[in-house]
Design a protein around this motif. Sequence first.
Motif, PDB file in Angstrom:
ATOM      1  N   TRP A   1      -9.733  -6.103 -18.286  1.00 30.00           N
ATOM      2  CA  TRP A   1     -10.216  -7.059 -17.288  1.00 30.00           C
ATOM      3  C   TRP A   1      -9.556  -8.415 -17.551  1.00 30.00           C
ATOM      4  CZ3 TRP A   1     -15.936  -6.474 -15.457  1.00 30.00           C
ATOM      5  CH2 TRP A   1     -16.170  -5.149 -15.120  1.00 30.00           C
ATOM      6  N   GLY A   2      -8.960  -8.946 -16.506  1.00 32.70           N
ATOM      7  CA  GLY A   2      -8.154 -10.159 -16.632  1.00 32.70           C
ATOM      8  C   GLY A   2      -6.714  -9.901 -16.253  1.00 32.70           C
ATOM      9  N   HIS A   3      -6.376  -8.618 -16.108  1.00 31.45           N
ATOM     10  CA  HIS A   3      -5.055  -8.228 -15.622  1.00 31.45           C
ATOM     11  C   HIS A   3      -5.178  -7.731 -14.184  1.00 31.45           C
ATOM     12  CE1 HIS A   3      -2.888  -8.709 -19.389  1.00 31.45           C
ATOM     13  NE2 HIS A   3      -3.901  -8.115 -20.013  1.00 31.45           N
ATOM     14  N   GLY A   4      -4.034  -7.555 -13.524  1.00 32.85           N
ATOM     15  CA  GLY A   4      -4.019  -7.129 -12.139  1.00 32.85           C
ATOM     16  C   GLY A   4      -3.703  -5.656 -11.989  1.00 32.85           C
ATOM     17  N   ALA A   5      -3.567  -5.227 -10.741  1.00 30.03           N
ATOM     18  CA  ALA A   5      -3.200  -3.836 -10.457  1.00 30.03           C
ATOM     19  C   ALA A   5      -1.813  -3.559 -11.034  1.00 30.03           C
ATOM     20  CB  ALA A   5      -3.215  -3.586  -8.958  1.00 30.03           C
ATOM     21  N   PRO A   6      -1.667  -2.490 -11.818  1.00 34.39           N
ATOM     22  CA  PRO A   6      -0.408  -2.238 -12.540  1.00 34.39           C
ATOM     23  C   PRO A   6       0.614  -1.507 -11.669  1.00 34.39           C
ATOM     24  CG  PRO A   6      -2.041  -0.610 -13.158  1.00 34.39           C
ATOM     25  CD  PRO A   6      -2.712  -1.516 -12.150  1.00 34.39           C
ATOM     26  N   ALA A   7       1.409  -2.254 -10.931  1.00 32.42           N
ATOM     27  CA  ALA A   7       2.375  -1.633 -10.018  1.00 32.42           C
ATOM     28  C   ALA A   7       3.349  -0.729 -10.766  1.00 32.42           C
ATOM     29  CB  ALA A   7       3.135  -2.714  -9.250  1.00 32.42           C
ATOM     30  N   ASP A   8       3.713  -1.079 -12.010  1.00 28.89           N
ATOM     31  CA  ASP A   8       4.658  -0.260 -12.770  1.00 28.89           C
ATOM     32  C   ASP A   8       4.052   1.095 -13.139  1.00 28.89           C
ATOM     33  OD1 ASP A   8       2.821  -1.567 -14.397  1.00 28.89           O
ATOM     34  OD2 ASP A   8       4.202  -1.791 -16.077  1.00 28.89           O
ATOM     35  N   LEU A   9       2.778   1.097 -13.529  1.00 31.84           N
ATOM     36  CA  LEU A   9       2.110   2.366 -13.854  1.00 31.84           C
ATOM     37  C   LEU A   9       1.853   3.178 -12.596  1.00 31.84           C
ATOM     38  CD1 LEU A   9      -0.425   1.191 -16.596  1.00 31.84           C
ATOM     39  CD2 LEU A   9       1.856   2.189 -16.884  1.00 31.84           C
ATOM     40  N   PHE A  10       1.538   2.498 -11.501  1.00 35.60           N
ATOM     41  CA  PHE A  10       1.417   3.202 -10.224  1.00 35.60           C
ATOM     42  C   PHE A  10       2.731   3.919  -9.900  1.00 35.60           C
ATOM     43  CE2 PHE A  10      -2.092   0.437  -8.049  1.00 35.60           C
ATOM     44  CZ  PHE A  10      -3.052   1.088  -8.800  1.00 35.60           C
ATOM     45  N   ALA A  11       3.839   3.230 -10.121  1.00 31.52           N
ATOM     46  CA  ALA A  11       5.148   3.812  -9.800  1.00 31.52           C
ATOM     47  C   ALA A  11       5.385   5.100 -10.587  1.00 31.52           C
ATOM     48  CB  ALA A  11       6.253   2.798 -10.100  1.00 31.52           C
ATOM     49  N   GLU A  12       5.032   5.094 -11.871  1.00 35.91           N
ATOM     50  CA  GLU A  12       5.205   6.292 -12.694  1.00 35.91           C
ATOM     51  C   GLU A  12       4.360   7.445 -12.175  1.00 35.91           C
ATOM     52  OE1 GLU A  12       4.373   5.345 -16.727  1.00 35.91           O
ATOM     53  OE2 GLU A  12       5.838   3.702 -16.820  1.00 35.91           O
ATOM     54  N   LYS A  13       3.103   7.155 -11.843  1.00 33.97           N
ATOM     55  CA  LYS A  13       2.190   8.187 -11.342  1.00 33.97           C
ATOM     56  C   LYS A  13       2.686   8.750 -10.008  1.00 33.97           C
ATOM     57  CE  LYS A  13      -1.468   7.901 -14.263  1.00 33.97           C
ATOM     58  NZ  LYS A  13      -2.220   9.033 -14.876  1.00 33.97           N
ATOM     59  N   LEU A  14       3.156   7.878  -9.148  1.00 35.24           N
ATOM     60  CA  LEU A  14       3.609   8.309  -7.822  1.00 35.24           C
ATOM     61  C   LEU A  14       4.851   9.200  -7.917  1.00 35.24           C
ATOM     62  CD1 LEU A  14       3.012   4.921  -5.991  1.00 35.24           C
ATOM     63  CD2 LEU A  14       1.854   7.072  -5.461  1.00 35.24           C
ATOM     64  N   LYS A  15       5.758   8.853  -8.804  1.00 36.63           N
ATOM     65  CA  LYS A  15       6.965   9.673  -8.971  1.00 36.63           C
ATOM     66  C   LYS A  15       6.625  11.054  -9.519  1.00 36.63           C
ATOM     67  CE  LYS A  15      10.069   5.732  -9.677  1.00 36.63           C
ATOM     68  NZ  LYS A  15      10.865   4.957 -10.667  1.00 36.63           N
ATOM     69  N   ALA A  16       5.565  11.098 -10.328  1.00 40.27           N
ATOM     70  CA  ALA A  16       5.214  12.362 -10.979  1.00 40.27           C
ATOM     71  C   ALA A  16       4.306  13.245 -10.127  1.00 40.27           C
ATOM     72  CB  ALA A  16       4.529  12.072 -12.318  1.00 40.27           C
TER      73      ALA A  16
ATOM     74  N   ALA B   1       2.404  -6.421  -2.472  1.00 38.17           N
ATOM     75  CA  ALA B   1       3.780  -6.107  -2.092  1.00 38.17           C
ATOM     76  C   ALA B   1       4.470  -5.267  -3.169  1.00 38.17           C
ATOM     77  CB  ALA B   1       4.564  -7.387  -1.832  1.00 38.17           C
ATOM     78  N   ALA B   2       4.158  -5.528  -4.439  1.00 32.84           N
ATOM     79  CA  ALA B   2       4.766  -4.752  -5.523  1.00 32.84           C
ATOM     80  C   ALA B   2       4.282  -3.305  -5.499  1.00 32.84           C
ATOM     81  CB  ALA B   2       4.438  -5.394  -6.869  1.00 32.84           C
ATOM     82  N   VAL B   3       3.037  -3.098  -5.128  1.00 33.08           N
ATOM     83  CA  VAL B   3       2.522  -1.727  -5.021  1.00 33.08           C
ATOM     84  C   VAL B   3       3.198  -1.005  -3.860  1.00 33.08           C
ATOM     85  CG1 VAL B   3       0.463  -0.305  -4.685  1.00 33.08           C
ATOM     86  CG2 VAL B   3       0.328  -2.388  -6.062  1.00 33.08           C
ATOM     87  N   ARG B   4       3.380  -1.695  -2.745  1.00 34.93           N
ATOM     88  CA  ARG B   4       4.135  -1.098  -1.641  1.00 34.93           C
ATOM     89  C   ARG B   4       5.544  -0.758  -2.107  1.00 34.93           C
ATOM     90  NH1 ARG B   4       4.522   2.371   1.644  1.00 34.93           N
ATOM     91  NH2 ARG B   4       2.494   1.733   2.490  1.00 34.93           N
ATOM     92  N   GLY B   5       6.132  -1.633  -2.918  1.00 31.36           N
ATOM     93  CA  GLY B   5       7.461  -1.360  -3.453  1.00 31.36           C
ATOM     94  C   GLY B   5       7.489  -0.104  -4.306  1.00 31.36           C
TER      95      GLY B   5
END
Length: 397
Positions: free
Chosen positions: A113-128, A151-155
């Motif tokens: 808590w104190g961090h944002g939505a992790p677009a980089d981890l989302f990217a890994e999950k989406l690719k897999a 916007a980063a999550v859309r990316g």
Amino acid sequence: MRTGQTHLFIPGPTNVPEKVRQAMNVPMQDMRAHDFGALTLPIFADLKRVFDTTTGTVFMFPGSGTGCWESAITNTLSPGDRVLMARHGQFSHLWVEMAERLGLAVDVIDVDWGHGAPADLFAEKLKADPAIRAVFVTHNETATGVTSDVAAVRGALDAANHDALLFVDGVSSVGCIPFRFDAWGVDLCVTGSQKGLMMPAGLGILCVSEKALEARKTARLPRAYFHWDDMLKTNATGHFTYTPPTQLFHGLRAALDLIFAEGLEAVFARHRRLATGVRRGVHAWGMTLCARDESLWSDTVSAIVVPEGVDANQVIRIGYDRYRTSFGSGLARLSGRVFRIGHLGDLNEVMCLAALASAEMALADAGARIELGSGVAAAQAWYRDATAAHALRLAAE
């Protein structure tokens, strides 16, 4: 006997402008009358402007943003569908809980808590996992004062060439900070009347993409009151399937008029200006925000970490009982550790200075070692410079 007004600095419901209150003081009217759409159809159109969309469809349901969360899920998904979510604050936690209750298979990424939505981890999950049907993002986590990068999550979705729907919780962001429904490729965004729209609670508002509307044709989650098909039929003429809150529509009309008179971009700039002053005040106290990085700082709410040995709940209680000021509490695991100053909606520089002054007294009374006036002075210096610069820009336009 108490005089003067009680000050409201919670992150919602927010202060309701006098023009909006007066606009709601109207007699009841016939919501089935042929001319009812003269009131409601322009509201639908102007809400699209607030979401920054030309292609989205807006729904308004009597209720809160939580009701529209349920509407968004049940109209687009089916039991057992895999969805991807991050849990990094109380409201993202509640969204996960709802998705699980409705029978979705939730892949949860837990973030401090104190961090944002992790677009980089989302990217890994989406690719897999090409079977993921939707990604959920809390744009502005009200509990922690963190704004995530939609916007980063859309990316991440685009980089994975993934077809998942993009759900966004915009309850404490829409109408306050930039939100770009079309540009960010959002499919469903939820907000409520009681935050940036400066209204009482009671309206849940949902913006839906053409892709999300198409998804309703194959979605198999049960829905009744929140069924889009019923609303689409009646909304086309400005009417509603069920009894609508007519007085709230009159208030919303007045609130939208105020927003557009100021200008949406000017509203965003004002929120940034006011929030910066509050943050400078907090840092002058020697305190920190729950948001871990400057890039995450929310322009609508600041969650302030109290010093060791100070109970944030006591700060809030003292502010309310002694100084007639309401601050937001620390939610769930943050209870007693933070208090929140909401700086969104209908407010200005002097109101924010009042919030800081009251907070300083409450903190000192609760045992914090704080120099009275330090935060106020830091904010004053910022507001003087920022408002002067703003005035010059206006004069040049």
